[in-house]
Motif scaffolding. Sequence first.
Motif, PDB file in Angstrom:
ATOM      1  N   PHE A  97      -3.497  -7.101  10.482  1.00  0.00           N
ATOM      2  CA  PHE A  97      -2.906  -5.761  10.397  1.00  0.00           C
ATOM      3  C   PHE A  97      -1.392  -5.831  10.566  1.00  0.00           C
ATOM      4  CE2 PHE A  97      -1.497  -1.725  12.178  1.00  0.00           C
ATOM      5  CZ  PHE A  97      -2.132  -0.792  11.367  1.00  0.00           C
ATOM      6  N   LEU A  98      -0.922  -6.589  11.554  1.00  0.00           N
ATOM      7  CA  LEU A  98       0.516  -6.699  11.796  1.00  0.00           C
ATOM      8  C   LEU A  98       1.229  -7.382  10.629  1.00  0.00           C
ATOM      9  CD1 LEU A  98       0.529  -7.645  15.586  1.00  0.00           C
ATOM     10  CD2 LEU A  98       1.229  -5.466  14.565  1.00  0.00           C
ATOM     11  N   LYS A  99       0.572  -8.326  10.005  1.00  0.00           N
ATOM     12  CA  LYS A  99       1.151  -8.985   8.829  1.00  0.00           C
ATOM     13  C   LYS A  99       1.401  -7.960   7.722  1.00  0.00           C
ATOM     14  CE  LYS A  99      -0.064 -12.402   5.266  1.00  0.00           C
ATOM     15  NZ  LYS A  99      -0.261 -11.441   4.160  1.00  0.00           N
ATOM     16  N   HIS A 100       0.380  -7.137   7.433  1.00  0.00           N
ATOM     17  CA  HIS A 100       0.538  -6.121   6.387  1.00  0.00           C
ATOM     18  C   HIS A 100       1.546  -5.053   6.802  1.00  0.00           C
ATOM     19  CE1 HIS A 100      -2.433  -7.799   3.781  1.00  0.00           C
ATOM     20  NE2 HIS A 100      -3.433  -7.630   4.639  1.00  0.00           N
ATOM     21  N   LEU A 101       1.538  -4.685   8.081  1.00  0.00           N
ATOM     22  CA  LEU A 101       2.493  -3.686   8.552  1.00  0.00           C
ATOM     23  C   LEU A 101       3.925  -4.201   8.407  1.00  0.00           C
ATOM     24  CD1 LEU A 101       3.341  -1.061   9.873  1.00  0.00           C
ATOM     25  CD2 LEU A 101       2.690  -2.018  12.096  1.00  0.00           C
ATOM     26  N   THR A 102       4.148  -5.463   8.714  1.00  0.00           N
ATOM     27  CA  THR A 102       5.481  -6.053   8.556  1.00  0.00           C
ATOM     28  C   THR A 102       5.923  -6.002   7.100  1.00  0.00           C
ATOM     29  OG1 THR A 102       5.106  -7.530  10.438  1.00  0.00           O
ATOM     30  CG2 THR A 102       6.854  -8.144   8.895  1.00  0.00           C
ATOM     31  N   GLU A 103       5.006  -6.327   6.194  1.00  0.00           N
ATOM     32  CA  GLU A 103       5.345  -6.345   4.769  1.00  0.00           C
ATOM     33  C   GLU A 103       5.574  -4.946   4.215  1.00  0.00           C
ATOM     34  OE1 GLU A 103       1.958  -8.349   3.245  1.00  0.00           O
ATOM     35  OE2 GLU A 103       2.687 -10.370   3.766  1.00  0.00           O
ATOM     36  N   ILE A 104       4.819  -3.963   4.708  1.00  0.00           N
ATOM     37  CA  ILE A 104       4.866  -2.610   4.140  1.00  0.00           C
ATOM     38  C   ILE A 104       5.828  -1.703   4.899  1.00  0.00           C
ATOM     39  CG2 ILE A 104       3.491  -0.519   3.724  1.00  0.00           C
ATOM     40  CD1 ILE A 104       1.079  -2.451   3.276  1.00  0.00           C
ATOM     41  N   GLY A 105       5.785  -1.770   6.223  1.00  0.00           N
ATOM     42  CA  GLY A 105       6.595  -0.857   7.036  1.00  0.00           C
ATOM     43  C   GLY A 105       7.814  -1.480   7.664  1.00  0.00           C
ATOM     44  N   GLY A 106       7.897  -2.816   7.631  1.00  0.00           N
ATOM     45  CA  GLY A 106       9.051  -3.490   8.199  1.00  0.00           C
ATOM     46  C   GLY A 106       8.758  -4.118   9.548  1.00  0.00           C
ATOM     47  N   ALA A 107       9.584  -5.107   9.901  1.00  0.00           N
ATOM     48  CA  ALA A 107       9.385  -5.851  11.145  1.00  0.00           C
ATOM     49  C   ALA A 107       9.556  -4.968  12.374  1.00  0.00           C
ATOM     50  CB  ALA A 107      10.350  -7.035  11.194  1.00  0.00           C
ATOM     51  N   ASP A 108      10.490  -4.018  12.323  1.00  0.00           N
ATOM     52  CA  ASP A 108      10.710  -3.147  13.480  1.00  0.00           C
ATOM     53  C   ASP A 108       9.477  -2.284  13.761  1.00  0.00           C
ATOM     54  OD1 ASP A 108      13.228  -4.171  13.818  1.00  0.00           O
ATOM     55  OD2 ASP A 108      14.267  -2.484  12.861  1.00  0.00           O
ATOM     56  N   ALA A 109       8.855  -1.780  12.700  1.00  0.00           N
ATOM     57  CA  ALA A 109       7.652  -0.959  12.872  1.00  0.00           C
ATOM     58  C   ALA A 109       6.515  -1.791  13.458  1.00  0.00           C
ATOM     59  CB  ALA A 109       7.233  -0.350  11.539  1.00  0.00           C
ATOM     60  N   ALA A 110       6.378  -3.030  12.985  1.00  0.00           N
ATOM     61  CA  ALA A 110       5.325  -3.900  13.504  1.00  0.00           C
ATOM     62  C   ALA A 110       5.567  -4.229  14.974  1.00  0.00           C
ATOM     63  CB  ALA A 110       5.247  -5.179  12.675  1.00  0.00           C
ATOM     64  N   LYS A 111       6.831  -4.478  15.331  1.00  0.00           N
ATOM     65  CA  LYS A 111       7.156  -4.771  16.728  1.00  0.00           C
ATOM     66  C   LYS A 111       6.876  -3.553  17.602  1.00  0.00           C
ATOM     67  CE  LYS A 111      10.906  -6.341  19.734  1.00  0.00           C
ATOM     68  NZ  LYS A 111      12.336  -6.762  19.799  1.00  0.00           N
ATOM     69  N   TRP A 112       7.264  -2.359  17.121  1.00  0.00           N
ATOM     70  CA  TRP A 112       6.991  -1.141  17.889  1.00  0.00           C
ATOM     71  C   TRP A 112       5.493  -0.952  18.099  1.00  0.00           C
ATOM     72  CZ3 TRP A 112       3.912   2.941  16.526  1.00  0.00           C
ATOM     73  CH2 TRP A 112       3.893   4.014  17.426  1.00  0.00           C
ATOM     74  N   PHE A 113       4.708  -1.123  17.037  1.00  0.00           N
ATOM     75  CA  PHE A 113       3.266  -0.904  17.124  1.00  0.00           C
ATOM     76  C   PHE A 113       2.629  -1.887  18.102  1.00  0.00           C
ATOM     77  CE2 PHE A 113      -1.107  -1.671  15.773  1.00  0.00           C
ATOM     78  CZ  PHE A 113      -1.603  -0.378  15.708  1.00  0.00           C
ATOM     79  N   ASP A 114       2.985  -3.155  18.000  1.00  0.00           N
ATOM     80  CA  ASP A 114       2.419  -4.169  18.884  1.00  0.00           C
ATOM     81  C   ASP A 114       2.757  -3.869  20.341  1.00  0.00           C
ATOM     82  OD1 ASP A 114       0.974  -6.643  19.242  1.00  0.00           O
ATOM     83  OD2 ASP A 114       2.889  -7.595  19.685  1.00  0.00           O
ATOM     84  N   THR A 115       3.995  -3.438  20.584  1.00  0.00           N
ATOM     85  CA  THR A 115       4.402  -3.085  21.946  1.00  0.00           C
ATOM     86  C   THR A 115       3.637  -1.866  22.453  1.00  0.00           C
ATOM     87  OG1 THR A 115       6.628  -3.979  21.570  1.00  0.00           O
ATOM     88  CG2 THR A 115       6.355  -2.429  23.401  1.00  0.00           C
TER      89      THR A 115
END
Length: 407
Positions: free
Chosen positions: A385-403
């Motif tokens: 999920f984080l891989k796809h989120l990084t590709e689609i929404g950007g690294a900042d969004a993936a970092k925020w979501f994981d946190t």
Amino acid sequence: MHKILGLVLAGLLAGTAHAAPPHYKVAASFDPAGKLDADVTVTLTEALPEKAFLLSRRFVLQPMKLPKGVTVTSENAESPVEELTKYIFHFARPTAKPVDLNFRYSGPIQTKYDSGAPALRPEGYELFIDHMWFPVGADIQTRFTVDAEIEGLEPDLVVVAQGDVTRTKTGVKIHRDFIDIDLPMVAMRGLKRAEAHGVEFFSRDLTSRLAGFHVKNADTSARYFETLFGPLPHTVRMAMVWRAKGLGYARTAYTVLSEGGRSAPDIPEIGPARYVAHEIAHAWWMLASPLTDDFWLVESAAEYMSMRYVEAQFGAVELQKNIDAKVTGSKDAGPVMGHGRPNRVQLYGKGPLILWDLDKRIGRPAMDKLMITMAREPAHTTPIFLKHLTEIGGADAAKWFDTAMHS
């Protein structure tokens, strides 16, 4: 990290691409008192050094005739429910050639560990994995196809199950060519059948307000989700049963609901609508492990999609009521991830709220693309999920979501 993960996943998928899933051949019968006699053959085609199964200790297992090069050891197990036996098969020469493991056992179908849903009651049978009535993969993630012949069912019992279901005078034949971790079945008197879009709905009273709301919203939510994810993979069968506990659960193309005292003549539509939309969403959100952090990809994802349906069908005011209730209920929820399987509040309250916040952060078009892409994955894990989120929404969004999921 994502590159390493991608290589690991690619290797896993490549290694299992040609291995057929386990297949269960089940011959079972019930006597009038609910004693089960079962003969279950599990066919494995994946080369493994060992494979373990769980079965309730209330069943007496007959001596096994093991294939050449296969030995078995056993030990007591108390998880995911108590009073289990764990059978561990050891393969001297792991092979991808089919290997048959045969279990023959008998004992009472009733168990005190039934999650408030007795397997046998005056109306008939309700069977699912919590009853531990068939050999369950010890990882609770072993998905299998099945051919089952179950005898000892009286002619007036209406059977609801997955796949192709053929009723006989004394039993039922079930052929399921898609995989699941469970072999669930309802066989009860008085069930009547209604059809919705891609859904067969069973209830003892289709004229009740509750049943009507379920049928209506099963139809409209299925159509709504199909606009995102494409056609339902299988016809969904839903059975509304009557028992004191309001337990509901979903498997692939199969859902059991409980009247649970909720059939008041003035019941509002929004509750049943939200509930049934969540269960229909499981047609696409059902693949994550039920024992790990990743279980949010089953329940929180389905609940988020239910919120989307409420917004589309009932409007912003009803959605906000749902959001406010989740905010209040999950204020002390703790982190969704980082401690194993999330609890109920984390799964149905905090997790969906974080997904809703993610929706607002990256925008609805990106969120739709993310959910559609993830739903098509053959395995559902947080790193994917984080891989796809990084590709689609950007690294900042993936970092925020994981946190957010770990906070």
